[in-house]
Design a protein around this motif. Structure first.
Motif, short mmCIF file in Angstrom:
data_model
loop_
_atom_site.label_atom_id
_atom_site.label_comp_id
_atom_site.label_asym_id
_atom_site.label_seq_id
_atom_site.Cartn_x
_atom_site.Cartn_y
_atom_site.Cartn_z
N GLN A 94 1.07 -4.14 9.42
CA GLN A 94 0.53 -4.86 8.26
C GLN A 94 1.30 -4.46 7.01
OE1 GLN A 94 -3.81 -5.43 7.73
NE2 GLN A 94 -3.57 -4.37 5.76
N TYR A 95 1.81 -5.47 6.30
CA TYR A 95 2.56 -5.23 5.07
C TYR A 95 1.64 -4.62 4.01
CZ TYR A 95 5.03 -6.07 0.70
OH TYR A 95 5.62 -5.92 -0.53
N GLU A 126 21.80 12.98 2.81
CA GLU A 126 22.87 12.30 3.59
C GLU A 126 22.42 12.00 5.01
OE1 GLU A 126 26.38 15.00 1.44
OE2 GLU A 126 26.16 14.97 3.64
N LEU A 127 21.36 12.66 5.48
CA LEU A 127 20.90 12.45 6.87
C LEU A 127 19.99 11.23 6.98
CD1 LEU A 127 20.04 16.15 7.83
CD2 LEU A 127 22.19 14.91 8.25
N LEU A 128 19.58 10.71 5.81
CA LEU A 128 18.61 9.61 5.79
C LEU A 128 19.33 8.27 5.69
CD1 LEU A 128 16.85 12.11 5.23
CD2 LEU A 128 15.62 10.80 3.54
N PRO A 129 18.68 7.17 6.07
CA PRO A 129 19.31 5.86 5.94
C PRO A 129 19.42 5.48 4.46
CG PRO A 129 17.05 5.63 6.72
CD PRO A 129 17.33 7.09 6.65
N ASP A 130 20.22 4.45 4.18
CA ASP A 130 20.38 4.03 2.78
C ASP A 130 19.07 3.47 2.22
OD1 ASP A 130 23.73 2.74 3.47
OD2 ASP A 130 22.97 4.77 3.04
N ARG A 131 18.39 2.64 3.05
CA ARG A 131 17.21 1.95 2.55
C ARG A 131 15.98 2.85 2.69
NH1 ARG A 131 17.48 -3.62 2.12
NH2 ARG A 131 15.55 -3.31 0.95
N LEU A 132 15.67 3.62 1.65
CA LEU A 132 14.48 4.50 1.68
C LEU A 132 13.22 3.70 1.37
CD1 LEU A 132 15.85 7.59 -0.26
CD2 LEU A 132 15.74 7.22 2.22
N ASP A 133 13.38 2.43 1.00
CA ASP A 133 12.21 1.62 0.63
C ASP A 133 11.61 0.90 1.83
OD1 ASP A 133 13.66 -1.53 -0.26
OD2 ASP A 133 14.65 0.18 0.71
N GLU A 134 12.30 0.96 2.98
CA GLU A 134 11.79 0.22 4.14
C GLU A 134 11.39 1.20 5.25
OE1 GLU A 134 13.81 -4.11 3.48
OE2 GLU A 134 14.21 -3.07 5.36
N TYR A 135 10.07 1.29 5.48
CA TYR A 135 9.59 2.26 6.49
C TYR A 135 8.23 1.84 7.07
CZ TYR A 135 7.09 3.97 2.29
OH TYR A 135 6.34 4.05 1.15
N LEU A 152 -3.89 0.39 12.47
CA LEU A 152 -2.76 -0.38 11.96
C LEU A 152 -1.66 0.56 11.51
CD1 LEU A 152 -4.59 -3.06 9.75
CD2 LEU A 152 -3.47 -3.41 11.98
N VAL A 153 -0.44 0.06 11.59
CA VAL A 153 0.71 0.73 11.00
C VAL A 153 1.08 -0.10 9.78
CG1 VAL A 153 3.16 1.27 11.28
CG2 VAL A 153 1.56 1.63 13.19
N PHE A 154 1.21 0.58 8.64
CA PHE A 154 1.52 -0.14 7.40
C PHE A 154 3.03 -0.16 7.20
CE2 PHE A 154 -2.75 -0.81 6.49
CZ PHE A 154 -3.44 0.30 6.95
N ILE A 155 3.55 -1.31 6.80
CA ILE A 155 5.00 -1.42 6.60
C ILE A 155 5.27 -1.78 5.15
CG2 ILE A 155 5.68 -1.89 8.97
CD1 ILE A 155 5.56 -4.86 8.46
N SER A 156 6.36 -1.23 4.64
CA SER A 156 6.71 -1.43 3.22
C SER A 156 7.64 -2.62 3.06
CB SER A 156 7.43 -0.17 2.72
OG SER A 156 8.66 -0.03 3.42
N PHE A 157 7.89 -3.34 4.16
CA PHE A 157 8.85 -4.44 4.12
C PHE A 157 8.21 -5.67 4.75
CE2 PHE A 157 9.61 -4.03 8.67
CZ PHE A 157 9.31 -2.69 8.90
N ARG A 158 8.67 -6.84 4.36
CA ARG A 158 8.20 -8.08 5.01
C ARG A 158 9.23 -8.42 6.05
NH1 ARG A 158 3.97 -10.30 2.88
NH2 ARG A 158 3.40 -10.21 0.69
N GLU A 159 8.78 -8.51 7.33
CA GLU A 159 9.80 -8.66 8.38
C GLU A 159 10.25 -10.12 8.51
OE1 GLU A 159 6.07 -7.83 11.34
OE2 GLU A 159 8.09 -7.24 11.90
#
Ligand SMILES: NS(=O)(=O)c1c(F)c(F)c(S(=O)(=O)CCO)c(N[C@H]2CCc3ccccc32)c1F
Ligand SMILES: [Zn+2]
Length: 263
Positions: A38-39, A181-190, A256-263
């Motif tokens: 769920q967004y 540096e170990l993390l992906p570029d997009r920290l806003d999508e999880y 539910l798992v909450f997502i920070s992105f609209r797929e």
């Protein structure tokens, strides 16, 4: 010591006998599939403070018989979670050289090659990770899914030390570097959900943040991870390879798992 394993009579099916929470609620890892997502527009990008550790500092990397873990510096913390969470350690989960599908979390039933976890504790409410680890709001773990791609020089800053932690209880010092540096570029999508430690004692004390975008490491780096370490001590007459150190996905009822992105 901790008498549990990922294989044989002390494997995950037996964990609840000695560690009752492992048979309890809110267990991790889980599979992320569309009908439980769920967004949530309130999920902000995480902010990492003090992650750029100077090379004059050192991290201790150790083989604890279950994983390879690196202690992090208490000057590292995350903001934009319900509380401030201070870094404790990072470790990895992986498969084996014949089956590079060792991630803990899965997406639409698919394993990634491996998974990095960065364990933090709620330093606003608890003095240390030991006090925090059995509290519902005690821990926050960041998960980075790993897949095969080009050589990754940042991961190599850890991987190049594996030959010095081949056996249980061996340790080595790793010069500081920017853990960001170990993390992906997009920290806003999880993905975000409330779950548990994925090893005994399986406390339901973890706020999970699993980044949507995987990070790439090379085939050779992955093979090194899958073949470098043993669960046993250097003098053990029956060496046990440290492979397939991931827990299977758990049932996820009416949650539910909450997502920070609209797929
Ligand atoms: N996948 S995971 O993030 O749930 C997870 C692990 F997979 C894992 F292996 C470990 S461990 O400490 O290396 C070994 C088991 O304690 C921990 N360590 C946690 C559990 C207990 C504890 C105490 C202090 C600091 C970290 C931890 C962990 F949180
Ligand atoms: Zn883990």
């Amino acid at each position: 010591g901790s008498k549990w394993s990922y294989i044989g009579p002390d494997g995950e099916k037996a964990w609840p006998k000695k560690y009752p929470f492992c048979g309890g609620v809110f267990q991790s890892p889980i599979d992320f599939h569309k009908d439980i997502l769920q967004y949530d527009s309130n999920l902000l990008p995480l902010e990492f403070i003090g992650y750029n550790v100077p090379s004059t500092d050192q991290f201790t990397l150790t083989n604890n018989g279950h994983s390879v873990k690196m202690y992090l510096s208490p000057t590292m913390y995350i903001r934009n979670l319900p509380f401030e969470y201070t870094a404790s350690q990072l470790h990895l989960h992986w498969g084996n050289r014949n089956k590079s599908e060792g991630s803990e979390h899965t997406v639409s039933g698919k394993h990634f090659a491996a998974e990095l976890h960065i364990v933090h504790y709620n330093s606003e409410k608890y003095p240390d990770v030991t006090a925090a680890m059995d509290k519902a709001d005690g821990l926050a773990v960041l998960a980075i899914l790993l897949e095969i791609g080009p050589f990754n020089p940042s991961y190599e800053k850890i991987f190049r030390h594996f030959r010095n932690v081949k056996y249980k209880d061996q340790m080595v010092q790793v010069p500081g570097f920017n853990i960001r540096e170990l993390l992906p570029d997009r920290l806003d999508e999880y993905y975000r959900y409330e779950g548990s430690l994925t090893t005994p004692p399986c406390y339901p004390s973890v706020l999970w943040t699993v980044f949507r975008h995987p990070v790439k490491i090379s085939q050779e780096q992955l093979l090194a991870l899958e073949t470098a370490m043993y669960c046993t001590e250097s003098d053990d007459p029956e060496p046990l390879e440290m492979v397939d150190n991931f827990r299977n996905v758990q049932e996820f009822h009416e949650r539910l798992v909450f997502i920070s992105f609209r797929e």
